[in-house]
Design an enzyme around this catalytic site. Structure first.
Site, PDB file in Angstrom:
ATOM      1  N   CYS A  56       0.818  -1.112   0.120  1.00  0.00           N
ATOM      2  CA  CYS A  56       0.481  -0.017  -0.163  1.00  0.00           C
ATOM      3  C   CYS A  56       1.254   0.502   0.166  1.00  0.00           C
ATOM      4  CB  CYS A  56      -1.255   0.140   0.740  1.00  0.00           C
ATOM      5  SG  CYS A  56      -1.706   1.494   0.945  1.00  0.00           S
ATOM      6  N   ASP A  82      -0.507  -5.621   0.868  1.00  0.00           N
ATOM      7  CA  ASP A  82      -1.881  -6.313   0.054  1.00  0.00           C
ATOM      8  C   ASP A  82      -1.852  -6.797  -0.190  1.00  0.00           C
ATOM      9  OD1 ASP A  82      -2.894  -3.184   0.542  1.00  0.00           O
ATOM     10  OD2 ASP A  82      -2.499  -2.539  -1.295  1.00  0.00           O
ATOM     11  N   VAL A 103       1.486 -14.981 -23.862  1.00  0.00           N
ATOM     12  CA  VAL A 103       2.933 -14.697 -22.445  1.00  0.00           C
ATOM     13  C   VAL A 103       2.452 -16.518 -22.008  1.00  0.00           C
ATOM     14  CG1 VAL A 103       0.723 -14.432 -20.433  1.00  0.00           C
ATOM     15  CG2 VAL A 103       2.972 -13.612 -20.511  1.00  0.00           C
ATOM     16  N   GLU A 104       4.257 -16.799 -21.455  1.00  0.00           N
ATOM     17  CA  GLU A 104       4.417 -17.464 -21.265  1.00  0.00           C
ATOM     18  C   GLU A 104       4.331 -17.595 -19.958  1.00  0.00           C
ATOM     19  OE1 GLU A 104       7.556 -20.412 -19.480  1.00  0.00           O
ATOM     20  OE2 GLU A 104       7.497 -18.391 -19.189  1.00  0.00           O
ATOM     21  N   LEU A 105       4.088 -18.768 -19.172  1.00  0.00           N
ATOM     22  CA  LEU A 105       3.254 -19.151 -18.329  1.00  0.00           C
ATOM     23  C   LEU A 105       4.425 -18.721 -16.879  1.00  0.00           C
ATOM     24  CD1 LEU A 105       0.824 -19.489 -16.474  1.00  0.00           C
ATOM     25  CD2 LEU A 105       1.230 -21.993 -16.246  1.00  0.00           C
ATOM     26  N   GLU A 125      -6.145   0.169  -7.777  1.00  0.00           N
ATOM     27  CA  GLU A 125      -6.757   0.561  -9.474  1.00  0.00           C
ATOM     28  C   GLU A 125      -5.270   0.379 -10.356  1.00  0.00           C
ATOM     29  OE1 GLU A 125      -7.224   2.066  -6.678  1.00  0.00           O
ATOM     30  OE2 GLU A 125      -9.841   1.914  -6.410  1.00  0.00           O
TER      31      GLU A 125
END
Lengths: 130, 130, 130, 130, 130, 130, 130, 130, 130, 130
Positions: free
Chosen positions: I31, I38, I61-63, I81
């Site tokens: 935070c 968080d 996307v490669e994991l 956000e």
């Protein structure tokens, strides 16, 4: 083929009794009768040999090596009961723990789910039924 | 008709005590009063006779034969309590186990769910209430 | 044998559209190949013919007769898909509903659970995927 | 009005100790203070008198009669504690069981859920807290 | 090696559209990079070709053959995305269905769970996001 | 006897559309055939008449009066379908809402659970299937 | 302010030991440090003084008065541990029970959930850990 | 770096034995081998030193300081077993409790979930297996 | 610091539209106001650019790289956000997908759980609310 | 007293539409009739005004201020419907969002659980029923 040489250990970090539990939900082997795969979950639960003993120098099983050892059953034809007893015996001979318990929960065949539990040594009573 | 000759056994694989549990969620028989089907789940839990005993030569029930034995109740009119005691008696006479427990959970009739539990021998205390 | 004559009806109580759903968790029939029992849950969902129509005079299926009808499959060898389509056809011919849907959920065989869904008429969209 | 004459019994089928448990999720009575209905679940758990005793000749309560007996509380104004003790006393006098336990779980009033448990005889320890 | 010749079909039993769904919770293959096993659940969902069409003569996949086909991936090194697309393509070429969907849920690697969904044809909208 | 005069209303507090939902898990009535009690859960869901309309002056049902109204069914012999339609009609005539929906979920009889849903007016589509 | 005078009692209805448990999921007080509200669930569990003793004449706490007593903590700044001990002490002095236990489960602050348990007298062992 | 100076205490509020339990679901540290983060849940359970003893003057750990202490592990490379034993030792030296237990549940690595439990003193038996 | 260069891609394996979803339950950042950590779960869901387009050459996307990218937020002070929008923007610029959605579920602060959802392109309607 | 001045805002971080949802499970107010506390969960869901608009300069509600605003209802006597509409109106006037929805779930009184939902603007259809 189940391969005990895959297992590695590290020294128990303390002489105070404590409990270690590892659960793998991704265990699979083959039914020796039909060749079809069995799927289950294996829980290893043990009180490691204390740090201040000989056994304590290799009292804890290393997590990644445990995973590789479990994977070595993948294409092995072996009955439920034999898997459970085999894993118990391999780990007991390796770790010489104060006590040890293997609980194998199988997804089941023919509408019947099975659980096999094999103990070594004086398993604390509150775990006898898990 | 419930048929004990369907049951087959195999030798207990070890002399170290261990526990076997099989749960069938697909048990059905008929209510002898109304003829309507009853549905339930049957759990068989036992400590097999050790390998180094006579009883241990046929100490474990074979899974597929257990399924067929349960299926033989399908069109039998039989009360909850009788089913449970019957299965216990059949398996005890077959396996001569160290101890054995049958727990039958019924989906219920008239808004009442029922569980019947029948034991044989010295069932470990932590399982007495399951 | 599945027996449509077991089914009884009563008049739809209103001309305002509404929805009736009955779920039986105790359906069982036999696999025609192996003879082994199958177990499942059958959901019947329909919009009954309105009271102010001819069909509405026998627009709703009586609950106890539905149970007996389902029980008549108990010793019938019949495939999943056939059970579902058979029940739909029997009930549609009996009730002439605005729309009707049968959803059969099977406990599965060989590690595979199955759901079969058969519709009649203009099933409201929000139920198409249930 | 709660009516013990509704209860019927049958003989205990065996002299080997076993356990019977019946749970009704559809119990309702009235609060004697406010007249509002209370809703709860009643569990009856007991070790029936063995077959080879006098009490064993009427050692088990018949399920449908139990349901009617419970229904006889429907319009009775009676407190939680009194319901539980009343049912225990009625069943003990009827069945003369080895031990018996009633557990009543109430949906609650004013944001407070309640459970009342009344025992008779030497209830096995593992059930004392259920 | 994944083997499409294991798959068998039977004729769609009706010309009325219906939906078939089979879920296997026991799918496993190997990661082509690390050689470690992957575990997942595969859902096959489709609208079979209607009985009154050519495709409908072999419109439904036989359940046991589907299981064997899935088992043929057991020791295959193959990526998540490739498994999903491969199964869709194999089943579409075999069944020529009205529409078909494969949803593969993987237990995950490195703390990330994955779901891959591959569709064929006009999948009804309410299933697009499942 | 179900008694509509028990119901009280209050004015809708706003002219902006909103939705009110009340669920009672403690509904009980009697089966008119057998006299045995039925138990269910009733959900009332509605868009109240806006504040700036005549109907809006008595657009919302008061919660305690709703409870008393439901309790008035306690000793009434009435079928599932009739309960649902009766409650809908009573509340519609009282509240004149923009739309209203009653969903009644019954614990079931003879192993069959039932849900009856009755709507009034243009129920928003996303609720049609609940 | 917590107010013990709100509590009312009634006489224990029997001399046979039994157990009463009341759980309120709607307890709230204030943190004395920050002034922010705390939310928790309070379970009161006790063996009331038997009917045939002096204490038994006021051996059971009346449910509505218990609710009002709990509500009197609403705007009180008080620590978790103090709430639990305070409630135990108040109820023990009021009821003089055979034994009594308070278990307070707090929704937590700063990502930590807390449970405080305070006992009085010889709490039966199976509840010591709840 | 794990920092015991972050921990603060307050005096035990009573000399009557009671139990305190704090569970943090937001524990994270680093694997010393791979540098990858581990995630787990830590439960601290203890019987504080009684108020009328020296140790009781600082017998309870302050909740916010406990959170900060746990956060100090965030970027520390440390094994599962070491985390658990370290937290136990730090809190025992700080609080000198009657007994204390740490249970660490880890989300797992390589498909294996782990739980480590370390005790201090005479942990009541019913908690030995939690 | 969040580091987009950690992300790697591979070519989309097919030109047929399909959907990929990756959920990480082990996301953590700080935070920016309080410095406290968080914890949340991040779901990435997208339709990759088809194989037969330029974007499709690096459409997936490669994991493992995704896991490392998520880990790069570990010690970053960043609002809920901003995390969500940042991840969306990074992945959109990298993958140029047909559509993409990020859903971030946070364990909450001060008793309030939060979910932030950020979309790119024409997200299929059935996912708009997930 | 509910106090809108407690609410603080921050600028919407982007002009791309996204969705923010905050759920507080710790809401409490008082029933204006009886003075007894009500407990519920409040979900705020909205599409903030885009960054590139005037409203977007204060388009998002700050989380801690939202918590304080909710706490200001603690000792306010206010009906379910009024709470929901009041919160919606306060937040709409503050944030001028693209759309906004308040869903209040109440633990219920007299055995009836309630949900009130109040919307502002064009709430996306998939959320209309939540």
């Amino acid at each position: 083929m189940p391969d005990i040489t895959l297992l590695e250990t590290f020294a128990t970090p303390t002489s105070t009794p404590f409990v270690i539990e590892h659960t793998s939900d991704e265990f699979t082997s083959l039914c020796p009768k039909t060749g079809h795969p069995d799927f289950g979950s294996i829980t290893l639960r043990y009180g490691p040999a204390p740090a201040n003993t000989d056994a304590g120098k290799h009292g804890c099983v290393e997590l990644k090596s445990l995973k590789l050892y479990y994977q070595s059953f993948r294409n092995e034809g072996i009955f439920y009961e034999a898997v459970t007893n085999r894993i118990r015996d391999d780990l007991v001979s390796l770790l010489r723990p104060a006590w040890l318990q293997i609980v194998a929960d199988w997804r089941g065949r023919g509408g019947i789910r099975s659980t096999i539990r094999a103990d070594h040594g004086a398993v604390p009573g509150h775990w006898l039924g898990r």
